[in-house]
Write an enzyme that holds these catalytic residues in place. Sequence first.
Site, PDB file in Angstrom:
ATOM      1  N   TYR A  99     122.449 -56.446  51.706  1.00  0.00           N
ATOM      2  CA  TYR A  99     122.904 -57.404  52.710  1.00  0.00           C
ATOM      3  C   TYR A  99     123.533 -58.666  52.117  1.00  0.00           C
ATOM      4  O   TYR A  99     124.686 -58.973  52.389  1.00  0.00           O
ATOM      5  CB  TYR A  99     121.739 -57.783  53.640  1.00  0.00           C
ATOM      6  N   PRO A 112     124.156 -54.571  63.630  1.00  0.00           N
ATOM      7  CA  PRO A 112     124.197 -53.634  64.747  1.00  0.00           C
ATOM      8  C   PRO A 112     124.269 -54.342  66.102  1.00  0.00           C
ATOM      9  O   PRO A 112     123.902 -55.516  66.222  1.00  0.00           O
ATOM     10  CB  PRO A 112     122.862 -52.882  64.627  1.00  0.00           C
ATOM     11  N   HIS A 335     121.398 -58.138  60.121  1.00  0.00           N
ATOM     12  CA  HIS A 335     120.496 -57.095  59.642  1.00  0.00           C
ATOM     13  C   HIS A 335     119.565 -57.509  58.499  1.00  0.00           C
ATOM     14  O   HIS A 335     118.545 -56.854  58.257  1.00  0.00           O
ATOM     15  CB  HIS A 335     121.372 -55.916  59.186  1.00  0.00           C
ATOM     16  N   SER A 542     121.189 -43.212  62.131  1.00  0.00           N
ATOM     17  CA  SER A 542     119.867 -43.798  62.269  1.00  0.00           C
ATOM     18  C   SER A 542     119.328 -43.475  63.650  1.00  0.00           C
ATOM     19  O   SER A 542     120.062 -43.510  64.636  1.00  0.00           O
ATOM     20  CB  SER A 542     119.973 -45.308  62.104  1.00  0.00           C
TER      21      SER A 542
HETATM   22  N1  COA Z   1     106.630 -29.625  67.476  1.00  0.00           N
HETATM   23  C1  COA Z   1     106.434 -30.371  68.592  1.00  0.00           C
HETATM   24  N2  COA Z   1     106.614 -31.716  68.623  1.00  0.00           N
HETATM   25  C2  COA Z   1     107.013 -32.326  67.484  1.00  0.00           C
HETATM   26  C3  COA Z   1     107.238 -31.611  66.300  1.00  0.00           C
HETATM   27  C4  COA Z   1     107.032 -30.192  66.322  1.00  0.00           C
HETATM   28  N3  COA Z   1     107.213 -29.428  65.233  1.00  0.00           N
HETATM   29  N4  COA Z   1     107.612 -32.466  65.336  1.00  0.00           N
HETATM   30  C5  COA Z   1     107.639 -33.702  65.896  1.00  0.00           C
HETATM   31  N5  COA Z   1     107.258 -33.610  67.191  1.00  0.00           N
HETATM   32  C6  COA Z   1     107.091 -34.716  68.155  1.00  0.00           C
HETATM   33  C7  COA Z   1     106.362 -35.896  67.539  1.00  0.00           C
HETATM   34  O1  COA Z   1     104.966 -35.740  67.695  1.00  0.00           O
HETATM   35  C8  COA Z   1     106.914 -37.051  68.353  1.00  0.00           C
HETATM   36  O2  COA Z   1     106.283 -37.064  69.618  1.00  0.00           O
HETATM   37  P1  COA Z   1     106.388 -38.332  70.640  1.00  0.00           P
HETATM   38  O3  COA Z   1     107.721 -38.235  71.321  1.00  0.00           O
HETATM   39  O4  COA Z   1     105.279 -38.073  71.588  1.00  0.00           O
HETATM   40  O5  COA Z   1     106.210 -39.547  69.814  1.00  0.00           O
HETATM   41  C9  COA Z   1     108.355 -36.659  68.593  1.00  0.00           C
HETATM   42  O6  COA Z   1     108.386 -35.229  68.473  1.00  0.00           O
HETATM   43  C10 COA Z   1     109.335 -37.275  67.622  1.00  0.00           C
HETATM   44  O7  COA Z   1     109.129 -36.813  66.302  1.00  0.00           O
HETATM   45  P2  COA Z   1     110.366 -36.571  65.307  1.00  0.00           P
HETATM   46  O8  COA Z   1     111.540 -36.181  66.097  1.00  0.00           O
HETATM   47  O9  COA Z   1     109.940 -35.629  64.241  1.00  0.00           O
HETATM   48  O10 COA Z   1     110.692 -37.977  64.733  1.00  0.00           O
HETATM   49  P3  COA Z   1     109.797 -39.171  64.232  1.00  0.00           P
HETATM   50  O11 COA Z   1     109.317 -39.932  65.415  1.00  0.00           O
HETATM   51  O12 COA Z   1     108.788 -38.681  63.265  1.00  0.00           O
HETATM   52  O13 COA Z   1     110.889 -40.071  63.516  1.00  0.00           O
HETATM   53  C11 COA Z   1     112.225 -40.919  61.726  1.00  0.00           C
HETATM   54  C12 COA Z   1     111.534 -39.693  62.331  1.00  0.00           C
HETATM   55  C13 COA Z   1     112.862 -40.549  60.430  1.00  0.00           C
HETATM   56  C14 COA Z   1     113.296 -41.407  62.701  1.00  0.00           C
HETATM   57  C15 COA Z   1     111.136 -42.018  61.538  1.00  0.00           C
HETATM   58  O14 COA Z   1     110.156 -41.570  60.636  1.00  0.00           O
HETATM   59  C16 COA Z   1     111.675 -43.294  60.971  1.00  0.00           C
HETATM   60  O15 COA Z   1     111.640 -43.498  59.769  1.00  0.00           O
HETATM   61  N6  COA Z   1     112.174 -44.209  61.847  1.00  0.00           N
HETATM   62  C17 COA Z   1     112.667 -45.500  61.448  1.00  0.00           C
HETATM   63  C18 COA Z   1     114.147 -45.443  61.167  1.00  0.00           C
HETATM   64  C19 COA Z   1     114.715 -46.815  61.094  1.00  0.00           C
HETATM   65  O16 COA Z   1     114.145 -47.725  60.533  1.00  0.00           O
HETATM   66  N7  COA Z   1     115.896 -46.970  61.720  1.00  0.00           N
HETATM   67  C20 COA Z   1     116.511 -48.232  61.878  1.00  0.00           C
HETATM   68  C21 COA Z   1     117.529 -48.577  60.880  1.00  0.00           C
HETATM   69  S1  COA Z   1     118.368 -50.044  61.447  1.00  0.00           S
END
Ligand code: COA
Length: 614
Positions: A99, A112, A335, A542
């Site tokens: 940044y 963003p 950011h 993202s």
């Molecule tokens: N079967 C059924 N459900 C599942 C599943 C499976 N195999 N795998 C995941 N799920 C469910 C999870 O339990 C979760 O349920 P919820 O909706 O009740 O919470 C949902 O599906 C979402 O999971 P998933 O899609 O795997 O994503 P995640 O929430 O684990 O997120 C990332 C993944 C990478 C986005 C997250 O770990 C992350 O790092 N986020 C931050 C990113 C960030 O900082 N972005 C901003 C930059 S400016």
Amino acid sequence: MEKAGGLVRPVSATKLIGRYLAHQEGLPSLPVPALRQTCDRYLAVLEPIVEPETLNRTRELVTDFHKAGGVGERLQKSLEKRARGADNWLSDWWVQTAYLDYRLPVVIHSSPGLVLPRLEFRDKQGQLRHAAKLIAGVLDFKTQIDNETLPVEYLGKRPLCMHQYYQLLSSCRVPGLTRDSVVNHAKSTTPSTHITVAHNHQFFALDAYDGAGTPLSVDQLHRQLERICDASPRASEEPVGILTSQHRNTWGKAYLGLIEDQTNKDSVHAIQTSIFTLCLDSMSHHAAGETYHSGAARQMLHGGGSQLNSGNRWFDKTLQFILGEDGMCGLNYEHAPAEGPPIVALIDHVIEYTKKSDATPSPSAPPLPAPRKLLFNITADVKKDIEEAKHHLNAMVRELDLTVLVFKHFGKNVPKSFKMSPDAFIQIGLQLHQKTCSTYESASLRMFRLGRTDTIRSATLDSSNFAKAFDDPGKQNTEKVALMEQAIKAHRSFTDMAIHGQAIDRHLLGLKLQAMEDQVSMPEIFTDPGYAAAMNFKVSTSQVPAKSDCVMCFGPVVPDGYGLCYNPKDEHINLAVSSFNGCPDTDTGRMAGAVEAALLDMRMLLETTPKAKL
Ligand code: COA
């Protein structure tokens, strides 16, 4: 309340600070991954995105790098030493390189935008009424920050670092000649009590608390906003805020000229120290429906140009809430201090607050002092800088191609019903019908103290095998489904690796920065074409999930690439896609269409293949 030496005083601030610090100190430190593991994973990441000759050359360099007694081993030891002596070996380096040393304008290239659902009002009164509630909602959230009583967030059973929340308010980026800085006034001995309001390209300091330190009521805020609008009926003055949209070195130089004048310096200081900025935008005549989302996303990212609302911003400010007279609502954020998720959590809180605070009129209170207009003396040099900034900003506005897609066919529900990670499903969808290229997805490192992000690499051999098989009429659907499952599993396992601090990108960056710090000549693995290809993220993505039906958006990180941000809801997915008009190979309408088709194709494949039904 507690008794202290016979006096009754509020619960001790030090106790609360203790609570926050105790939480933070209980978090693990970010690990330094094993050198050999990162080297092997780096080669695996390169395989689907570079030609075999490039890969062979990189393989030789990597082998030489990590051999016993080699430069890699020495750098790794230095890095491990750094990690032992720091709260987080990466975070300061990351903020600096990603940044503060980054010299392209923050507008489009770094900050963003966030688009919120359109509000009901279509006039100035509605805008001001909602703005007052919005301010009150942010102040309500601020109380939890001030008291350090924000509920700790969890990922599964693991508590997350809450530090970013404490960086959002009363903070601002300050331009430098070659490197910027961020100042945070929240912890100063006299914390700020005012916000900045921008209206018709003019800025006002609005004290948001009364003399007794109580937040103003919605009614009081509304009256103060009316006074601001009455005092700035037309965009009749130079849009000094547009200077903040410039290339950072240019703005750094102009900044020094601007603040030579004491009045200007005081006004800039008032903006920098304010809790946040509220931009009351003029009408921008958006269409309804999806075109509305795309138009609003542009307003959030750049303000629509110097003739519209781009001068109604101070882009260095960490948080700028934006409200149009036409019900358009969202924000732009700088950011450096934080990632999207804490910002969106704040917004979710504010939205809930604005819903329930349709205030009963507050009892008549003594009249408040008028909000202070922030004055600027515009010299000939400053005027020239403003004209250049307008010209440059308008060119950037013309150059941005941006489409918001509301994918209505399904959301997280479908992948979940097939026992697949929705995020991995979407990411593999982004790889389908596309040429395999270096693809970035941010992964949160907030399981660790002061954690920011690492990179999930979505283009893998598995995703590329699935994409190739999908278009191969000779392949059976059962085989395609097996390859899809394999690709989704591989993506999820990369995600797990990344959020546990075992991804490759930040480790490689650390080794490279360590080489600079130790003044050893730059190892060739960081100068060869393989590394350049790996870092050339043609697709930068993202996930920013939110309770509200919003979508975040940001610009591409390379001239011929896409920026893609999404908010998967249960029954639909909001996606914002950006690219540059100057690139003949990109087109956000086409990309959004390809993503839509890919997600539908994947569902169709799963639904029509017998194995998937078992
Ligand atoms: N079967 C059924 N459900 C599942 C599943 C499976 N195999 N795998 C995941 N799920 C469910 C999870 O339990 C979760 O349920 P919820 O909706 O009740 O919470 C949902 O599906 C979402 O999971 P998933 O899609 O795997 O994503 P995640 O929430 O684990 O997120 C990332 C993944 C990478 C986005 C997250 O770990 C992350 O790092 N986020 C931050 C990113 C960030 O900082 N972005 C901003 C930059 S400016």
